[in-house]
Motif scaffolding. Structure first.
Motif, PDB file in Angstrom:
ATOM      1  N   MET A   1      95.465  61.863 121.761  1.00 11.94           N
ATOM      2  CA  MET A   1      95.134  63.106 121.805  1.00 11.94           C
ATOM      3  C   MET A   1      94.976  63.970 119.972  1.00 11.94           C
ATOM      4  N   ALA A   2      96.162  63.873 119.640  1.00 15.84           N
ATOM      5  CA  ALA A   2      95.721  64.520 118.316  1.00 15.84           C
ATOM      6  C   ALA A   2      94.866  63.902 117.235  1.00 15.84           C
TER       7      ALA A   2
ATOM      8  N   TYR B   1      91.930  62.644 117.790  1.00  5.21           N
ATOM      9  CA  TYR B   1      90.457  62.937 118.263  1.00  5.21           C
ATOM     10  C   TYR B   1      90.448  64.688 118.266  1.00  5.21           C
ATOM     11  N   ARG B   2      91.168  65.016 118.124  1.00  4.16           N
ATOM     12  CA  ARG B   2      91.541  67.057 117.520  1.00  4.16           C
ATOM     13  C   ARG B   2      90.989  66.752 116.474  1.00  4.16           C
ATOM     14  N   MET B   3      91.588  66.185 115.588  1.00  5.88           N
ATOM     15  CA  MET B   3      91.240  66.210 113.724  1.00  5.88           C
ATOM     16  C   MET B   3      90.035  65.324 113.876  1.00  5.88           C
TER      17      MET B   3
ATOM     18  N   TYR C   1      87.407  65.969 115.438  1.00  5.87           N
ATOM     19  CA  TYR C   1      86.134  66.363 115.784  1.00  5.87           C
ATOM     20  C   TYR C   1      85.840  67.444 114.620  1.00  5.87           C
ATOM     21  N   LEU C   2      86.892  68.215 114.049  1.00  2.00           N
ATOM     22  CA  LEU C   2      86.556  68.985 113.108  1.00  2.00           C
ATOM     23  C   LEU C   2      86.388  68.223 112.068  1.00  2.00           C
TER      24      LEU C   2
ATOM     25  N   ARG D   1      90.158  75.403 108.964  1.00  2.00           N
ATOM     26  CA  ARG D   1      90.418  74.305 110.477  1.00  2.00           C
ATOM     27  C   ARG D   1      91.160  72.691 110.424  1.00  2.00           C
TER      28      ARG D   1
ATOM     29  N   LEU E   1      95.288  72.634 111.539  1.00  2.00           N
ATOM     30  CA  LEU E   1      96.032  71.502 112.477  1.00  2.00           C
ATOM     31  C   LEU E   1      97.069  70.505 112.357  1.00  2.00           C
TER      32      LEU E   1
END
Length: 293
Positions: free
Chosen positions: A152-153, A155-157, A159-160, A200, A204
């Motif tokens: 999950m971590a 995929y968050r990074m 995307y950015l 961002r 993050l």
């Protein structure tokens, strides 16, 4: 020859008509990188920093006792607290070098720091680049302990990072997967500036480190997971326990468990990759040096 689509931008990158740049050879680039690295390591040693060479630089140190022969960048990592101290306090002893960060550099394109040579310039074929020959500096941050949390971590990074990188694109290769969708992605990403996405990513990574620092013993170069996925997720001891090894004319620190580190990073790291995989990251030239037709 790669075919591509040019993207109209407010700033053109590359040569003017009738001009050719005189590009540096890889050994010439490595000579400059080594001098930058020497300045940084002297500073680290004098100020009690606990750095390690990572990625291809760690691989080069073990397999080649220096640079990988075709490599044109160098990677250094610091614990988050030391990274933040470094970007506040480091001043290169050679005025030819400069520290570039999201905090001190207008229109900086990356979410981490670089020490760059000011007399050279990188030439980007597919994306904007605004630095010379360089050494990257990454923070080491805590990430979730569970595999699910790590995914999950990531995929968050990711995307950015895709958004950030899309804002700096100047051309698209038709060999890229889904290349026909890239113009739409670029248009979507360019609703904001590169710096907006960089901020961002940085926030993050800092937040992740703060949240996970007391919960997890897994650490990573989280800020570059968009590129390296979760391969650099290791128990903290991998980054904390260091060994000194020769690197060209220098002595440097790499992870003490170098075989564990390199096997997770590269699998069969002892073998050289095929010629078509021995690629550089960019081309560099001295500013103001041009060859006219």
């Amino acid at each position: 020859m790669l075919m591509g689509i040019n993207i109209n931008r407010s700033k053109e990158w590359g040569t003017k008509m009738g001009e050719q740049l005189k590009y540096l050879t890889v050994p010439e680039v490595q000579k400059i990188m080594l001098a930058i690295l020497a300045d940084m390591i002297k500073y680290f040693n004098e100020h009690n920093y606990h750095y390690v060479l990572t990625g291809g630089s760690a691989l080069g140190a073990v397999r080649h006792h220096g640079f990988i022969p075709w490599d044109d960048d160098a990677d250094v990592a610091l614990p988050r607290v030391e990274y933040e101290r470094f970007i506040r306090e480091y001043r290169p002893s050679n005025s030819q070098y400069e520290l570039l960060t999201p905090y001190n550099t207008e229109n900086w394109l990356y979410a981490y720091a670089r020490v760059s040579d000011t007399q050279t310039q990188a030439s980007g074929k597919w994306a904007m680049v605004n630095n010379g020959v360089y050494v990257d500096v990454f923070p080491i941050d805590a990430v979730p302990k569970s595999k699910t949390g790590q995914k999950m971590a990531y995929y968050r990074m990711k995307y950015l990072d895709v958004m950030r990188n899309s804002t700096r694109r100047i051309a698209i290769s038709k060999q890229e997967p889904g290349w026909w969708l890239k113009p739409l992605l670029i248009k979507y990403a360019q609703r904001h500036t590169t710096g907006w996405w960089v901020q961002r990513m940085d926030k993050l990574a800092q937040k992740m480190n703060q949240q996970q620092g007391n919960r997890s013993n897994i650490y990573s170069l989280y800020i570059v997971q968009g590129l390296n996925r979760t391969r650099e997720n290791f128990p903290l001891s991998i980054y904390q326990q260091r060994q000194q090894v020769p690197f060209e004319s220098l002595t440097v620190y790499i992870p003490a468990a170098s075989q564990v580190y390199l096997t997770q990073m590269y699998d069969n790291w002892q073998a050289l990759p095929p010629k078509n995989k021995q690629k550089t990251h960019a081309r560099f030239y001295y500013k103001g040096v041009e060859v006219h037709d």
